[in-house]
Design a protein around this motif. Sequence first.
Motif, PDB file in Angstrom:
ATOM      1  N   ARG A  11      -3.756   1.081  -7.610  1.00  0.00           N
ATOM      2  CA  ARG A  11      -3.453   2.227  -7.056  1.00  0.00           C
ATOM      3  C   ARG A  11      -2.100   2.878  -6.540  1.00  0.00           C
ATOM      4  NH1 ARG A  11      -8.421   1.766  -2.633  1.00  0.00           N
ATOM      5  NH2 ARG A  11     -10.058   0.974  -4.395  1.00  0.00           N
TER       6      ARG A  11
ATOM      7  N   THR B  48       0.875  -1.205   0.015  1.00  0.00           N
ATOM      8  CA  THR B  48       0.054  -0.070  -0.126  1.00  0.00           C
ATOM      9  C   THR B  48       0.938   1.221   0.076  1.00  0.00           C
ATOM     10  OG1 THR B  48      -0.025   0.208   2.385  1.00  0.00           O
ATOM     11  CG2 THR B  48      -1.544  -1.444   1.281  1.00  0.00           C
TER      12      THR B  48
ATOM     13  N   ARG C  12      -0.682   4.712  -9.669  1.00  0.00           N
ATOM     14  CA  ARG C  12      -1.240   6.019  -9.570  1.00  0.00           C
ATOM     15  C   ARG C  12      -1.151   6.937  -8.698  1.00  0.00           C
ATOM     16  NH1 ARG C  12      -1.940   2.586 -12.854  1.00  0.00           N
ATOM     17  NH2 ARG C  12      -0.115   3.565 -13.259  1.00  0.00           N
ATOM     18  N   SER C  13      -0.837   6.603  -7.350  1.00  0.00           N
ATOM     19  CA  SER C  13      -0.312   7.445  -6.387  1.00  0.00           C
ATOM     20  C   SER C  13       0.784   8.144  -6.681  1.00  0.00           C
ATOM     21  CB  SER C  13      -0.353   6.828  -4.864  1.00  0.00           C
ATOM     22  OG  SER C  13       0.799   5.917  -4.872  1.00  0.00           O
TER      23      SER C  13
END
Length: 109
Positions: free
Chosen positions: A65, A13, A68-69
């Motif tokens: 994600r 994450t 993209r972050s």
Amino acid sequence: MPYAAQHLAQSPTRDEIDRLPGATVLEFGTPWCGHCQRAQPLIETVLKDRAGVAHIKVEDGPGQRLGRSFGVKLWPTLVFLKEGQEVARLVRPQGRGELEQALEQLPGA
């Protein structure tokens, strides 16, 4: 943990990346990307003897994600992190010199 040949089975994450200690090279790409495949020998040569630099290979693509972050648009993209914070970035690296220069931004590199 120097050069990592394989992409992670599951991407970390953003919070996990932001909390990484020390020096890390975060590589975004895919196993089937031609640009990524061509860059691997160069990346391996530069990272293989750098025990103080972690190399995390993340498979990127639609709906991922983490990529993209970090605003990843082209592969491979290498994000150089110091204590989880970006200090340098290379997109489609072409030569050893630019990788070495980016690594100079990292502690223990």
